[in-house]
Every structure is written in structure tokens, then in C-alpha cells.
Write an enzyme that holds these catalytic residues in place. Sequence first.
Site, PDB file in Angstrom:
ATOM      1  CD  GLU A 177      30.260 124.910   3.859  1.00 42.77           C
ATOM      2  OE1 GLU A 177      31.678 123.972   3.310  1.00 42.77           O
ATOM      3  OE2 GLU A 177      29.653 124.195   3.154  1.00 42.77           O
ATOM      4  CG  HIS A 384      16.946 114.383  -1.701  1.00 43.02           C
ATOM      5  ND1 HIS A 384      16.520 114.546  -2.692  1.00 43.02           N
ATOM      6  CD2 HIS A 384      16.318 113.689  -1.185  1.00 43.02           C
ATOM      7  CE1 HIS A 384      15.143 114.360  -2.521  1.00 43.02           C
ATOM      8  NE2 HIS A 384      15.090 113.653  -1.526  1.00 43.02           N
ATOM      9  CD  GLU A 385      25.946 115.001   1.088  1.00 44.49           C
ATOM     10  OE1 GLU A 385      25.815 116.222   1.873  1.00 44.49           O
ATOM     11  OE2 GLU A 385      26.011 116.057  -0.149  1.00 44.49           O
ATOM     12  CG  HIS A 453      22.905 122.669   3.906  1.00 43.80           C
ATOM     13  ND1 HIS A 453      23.908 122.507   4.977  1.00 43.80           N
ATOM     14  CD2 HIS A 453      21.906 122.916   4.343  1.00 43.80           C
ATOM     15  CE1 HIS A 453      23.240 122.639   5.946  1.00 43.80           C
ATOM     16  NE2 HIS A 453      22.232 122.855   6.072  1.00 43.80           N
ATOM     17  CD  GLU A 454      27.307 121.205   1.709  1.00 38.74           C
ATOM     18  OE1 GLU A 454      26.349 120.220   1.365  1.00 38.74           O
ATOM     19  OE2 GLU A 454      27.702 121.771   2.518  1.00 38.74           O
ATOM     20  CD  GLU A 472      26.169 124.734   4.822  1.00 41.73           C
ATOM     21  OE1 GLU A 472      27.300 124.484   6.023  1.00 41.73           O
ATOM     22  OE2 GLU A 472      26.505 123.989   3.290  1.00 41.73           O
ATOM     23  CD  GLU A 478      28.743 121.963   8.123  1.00 39.70           C
ATOM     24  OE1 GLU A 478      27.602 121.373   7.686  1.00 39.70           O
ATOM     25  OE2 GLU A 478      29.033 122.493   6.805  1.00 39.70           O
TER      26      GLU A 478
END
Length: 674
Positions: A177, A384-385, A453-454, A472, A478
Site C-alpha cells: 500500500e 473476516h478481519e 485485503h492485505e 486489494e 480508503e
Amino acid sequence: MKKIIFTAMFLGLIAINCSTTPPKVLSVSSPDGSVEVKFDNTDSTMSYSVSYKGDEIISKSFMGFQFKSHSPLLSCIKIADYKTGSYDEVWEQPWGEERLIRENYNELSVDLIEVNNEQKKLQIVFRVFNDGLGFRYLFPEQENLEYFEIMNEITEFNIADDADAWWIKAFQPERYEYLYQHTLLNDIDSIDGAHTPLTLETSDGLYLSIHEADLTDYASMCLRRVGSNKLKCKLAPWSDGVLVKANAPHKTPWRTIQIGEKPGDLVTSRLILNLNPPNKLGDVSWIKPAKYVGIWWGMHIGKWSFMEGENHGATTERAKEYIDFAAEHGFDEVLVEGWNVGWVEEWWLDDGSGISFTETTSDYDLKEVQDYAKSKGLTLQIYHETMSNTRNYLNQIDSAFSLASSLGIKTAKIGQVGGKLDKKEWHYGQYAVKYYREVLKKAAEYKISVYFHEPVKATGERRTYPNMFSREGARGMEYNAWSGDGGNPPEHTCILPFTRLLGGPMDYTPGIFSMNVPGRPINQVNTTLAKQLALYVVLNSPVQMAADLIENYRGKPAFKFIEDVPVDWETTKVIDAAIGEYVITARKDKNSQDWYLGAITNMNSREFIINLDFLDAGITYTAQIYKDAADADYKLNPEAYDIVELQVENSDEFSIVLANGGGMAVRFTPEIRK
Ligand code: NOJ
Ligand code: CA
């Protein structure tokens, strides 16, 4: 059409001391002859070079390995045997940017053996396509190499020309990122190196993308500059310093070089997908691309919290409001983040050990919300984080997916916020590669499609596992909400299609209509509203979010474009582009005769006259054009747009006018003949 021919030639294993081995050079060209690869064993080492239309583009570049407990595989190597072959087939993607894909290459496979030392064996396979090449190393089953640990992969990319490069630095805390750097090739970092896909424009005007395909049970390749115009593979290490742990037989991913004469050629190259194995999931009719809205942007702009409390975003009531809106506007799914137990205030600093993937907060009733969604003809996604706590996640993964699938949920967004997985492994080392694959396969068992993501970077695995939707893996929307540097500058989205997205689809989350972030004067979405629309066409993804708060869409005629735009395509064409400056992309809907066009620019306004020759002949189309208003400007007047309609045909010229930081989105619909 399926054709595969292989011819084998035995060169003879003559017991010669490596210093007297006769010169050996093998070559293989692409089906149209434009790309030629030479493998060179003349001095008993291994190297390759590449030419395009007769000009060398990669000069002699060494290959080889160093191991922890074995002697290096670098020299005193001879060719034992080789095979050539060719392949030509058209295969169909279940979803994606193009339905039918031609896989057409010539192959050279070289069997190598060390003359002395441990007489280790290695195979190198080159596949040469009209748009580039891939090569991979295979360690066959053999006596002197069973379990082995790789400490260095000596794959070089010795670029023949000076070049410009677009790249992000590897081994940094925010993973992928970062904003892309545009520098000379010679200014690429020589210690940490750069992530791939790494994009070059050579001084001869060619566009190259160096990346990898089929990254399976191996560490990701980063690229370090090791000399003038020379890059070398740097593998992401395990926390104990070993790069790759393997048992023979084992193979590396494909090391890939895509070659284009225009930037758009890289976007329409299917080489990465073609170097992945075909679908292993069988019937994939359960996999459905989706457009979604969600309880998401509100948390990023600080209006709501992920954690349960006064301003909690994920309440049953709000989720139902989002479902009503989604149903009214034809969306397929609704994302709700922060629905579960375990979020803390500064969650991004947390180790995630308290996260439950099944227990909801007291103000959110998952079953009730999903039943409500189903009654309206749509479904929730599940979020799901993991907070990068892979152990906690893997311990719960069966119950997590089983809950989702029992409720009829089809898509999971899976986050891995954190500097390292389990606070020790890179998001792109061998541990991570195995972790993401395990999650993907587990989701497939429950007939769930995922977007990470990540993530680890995309290397075309969606061909093999079509439930691998999107990810992502770059600075997404974001950052506009909270980044200390004010957000993504307008050129960022003009770079992404030629860098990050060459690996695969991206969940950028476009569609913000209200550009200011209340209470954060330095933050702003640095585009016009028309550019937000164009991003749905320019940035490919089978899951696309309408990312703004739903109240910001109400009463906005421009929202019609987001309702209409598909997420699954028959074909894709890049009409014109300059990396970091502008992109004009056209795609044909897979499920109708409609075409869509997205044009975006960096901070500079521009005008183009393009030909509409991509449209189908003999059809009159109504073009619904969403464009920047005459006084639009991404800083001063970002939300001003006009909608106009025109009748057009494929012989027409078409004018595109883009404001500073602006864009244009067009839907071309065949006229209904009376
Ligand atoms: C980062 C992700 O990119 C974002 O989409 C998500 O909302 C947060 N993590 C919270 O998990
Ligand atoms: Ca992120």
C-alpha cells in the site's frame, strides 16, 4: 481448437569435465516469431537472453540457486536433454475481463545436471508467447536433493536498454500500500528492491512487465537492482531467514516478462493467466460476480466505529437500510464490517487474538439481517478481519465458513491488517503464500468466493481457483479517507492498470460521490465525480463496491451508471493510454450487447477524439455519457457533472473532454429497432 505437439531430442550424456563442455545454446521463439529466447550453457553456467523483433531486450542473465545444506547450483552444469513443443488452445473464463482466451506458445524444456558436486538435477521450462514469456525451474525427484532450503535464487533480468520504471518498494510495513515511484530503472532500490508486477518503458519505446505466475508453495519474487540496468530476484524470507523450504519434486513459479508496444498491450496480455493450471474446481456455476454496497466508508471517514459502542456501524437496523437500498437499486450483495466480537478501539494495533468469526455484537443479528436480505432477493457478504492473526483465523475457519454457507452467503472479504502475519512472517513469503492458498481452498469447499485485503499479490491463480475473485494489494479508496498525505493523488489510478492490476483484479472500491471528508480538512477524494464512474470500467474487478454512504447517492442521476455497469465482461480493449497520465478503456458486457467506456486523467485536463471502431458494426447505439461539467475540477469543483445522450455508430468519431483530475463514463446500448 486444441493442438499440442512435443518433439524430444537426446543430446547424449558424454562424461566431460565441465571446463571442456562444448558450447551449447538452445533457442525457442514465439508462434509469430517476434519473441526469441536463448538458453545458454556455453561456460557450464545457466543463463538466458531475450530478443523482440530481432533486438535484444534482455541481455545475458544468469540463473541458479544457493541452498542451506547443499552446494550451489550455479556452475559445472551441462545439458542432459531437451524437448521442444507447441500448444494452441482457446479456453473460457467463467468470469473476468475477457471470456475467451487463446493460449498459444512454443516451449523449450531443458534437463540439466551438475557434472560434479552432488550431481543435482534441474529442469528449466521456457514458454514463449507472442506477448512475452515465462520460465520456471523444476527440481525433479533425485537422490542428492530431497528436503532442501533455498537461500538465494539467482534469476537475473539484465535489461538491455535504459528504461523508466514504475515500482513500489518491497519489505515495508504497509505491504503493497504505497504510491508508485516513477524513476529510471537504475534508481530502483538495490537493497530491499521492488515488488512485482514491475513495469518498464525502455528507451526504445517498449513496455515490459516483470512478474510471476502460479505462485504456489514458494516465496514471492521481489526485484533488487544489482548493477547498471540489471535486476535480480530477491525472495521474501521466512522469519528464520530461509527463503524457501521444499521437498523434491518441487517447482518455482513462472518468472514472467510481458512485452508490449503500447501500455495497453500489457493490460490485454493474458500471459499470467495462461501460465496457471486450468480450473481445478470443476463446476463453478455457483461463482457469481457481484456488485455490492456496504457499511464501510462510514468507518473510514470516522462517522461510525468498527467496535461495538455508541457509533457502531454494524447495527441490525442500519444493515436493513443498506439492504433496502441495495434491493431498490439492483445490487447483488451487502458488506457489513465490524459485525463480530473482538474489535477494539485502536484495532489496527491489536493482535487480533480476541476476534471471533462466528459471534456477533449485541446490536447485530446476523441471521435476522441475512434473512431480511434473502427476502429482498439478495445476500450479505461475510467479512473476516483476521488482524493478521492467521492462527486465530485458521483455528476458526471451518466454523466461520460453515456459518456463512449455512446462511447462504456466497462471498467473503478477508482482511489481514498488520505489518506481518502473526507478527513475524511477511505477507508475501512462503508462509503467506501457503496461508492465502489454504484459505482460498477452504472457502471453495464451502462454495464461497473470496477477495482478500492485505493480500499476497495476484499471480493468476483465479484460473485454477475461480473463487479467487479480487484483492486489494495497493493503496485503495480508503487512503483518501484517512491518509496523512491527504489521499491518493490523481495519477495513482492512471498507474494502477499498468502495475498492480497486471497481476489480477483489484477491489479499489470506487464510487465516492461526496469528495470532502468531514472533519478532516487535509483529506479529500482527489477525483471528479465522473472519474469515480469511469473507475468501474478502468479498474477491473468481478466484485465492485458502490463505496459511498447510501445517502450520498440519493437524488444523484449519475448513480444510474453504477446501477448499470457490469462486473463481468466479454472482452476488453485499451483505446489509448500513457502510464500515469491517462487511460481510456472499453469493455463489452458479457450478458448483453452493451459496451462501456471509462476515460480517466491525472491532474491535467485533456481532450481526445477517438474512433468508435470497437463497437459492433451495423448497430446504432445510444451513448449515455457521464462527463465532467465545463467548470469541473478535482480540487475546486469535483462533483459537477453532466449527462448527455448521443446516437453513434462504429464509424463515428467521439470526443472526450476530461477536467483536471477528471473522467468520463459511457454506456453504449444498441437502439431498439422499431
Ligand atoms: C483494511 C481494509 O483495506 C479495509 O477495507 C477494511 O475496512 C479495514 N482494513 C478493516 O478491516
Ligand atoms: Ca488495506
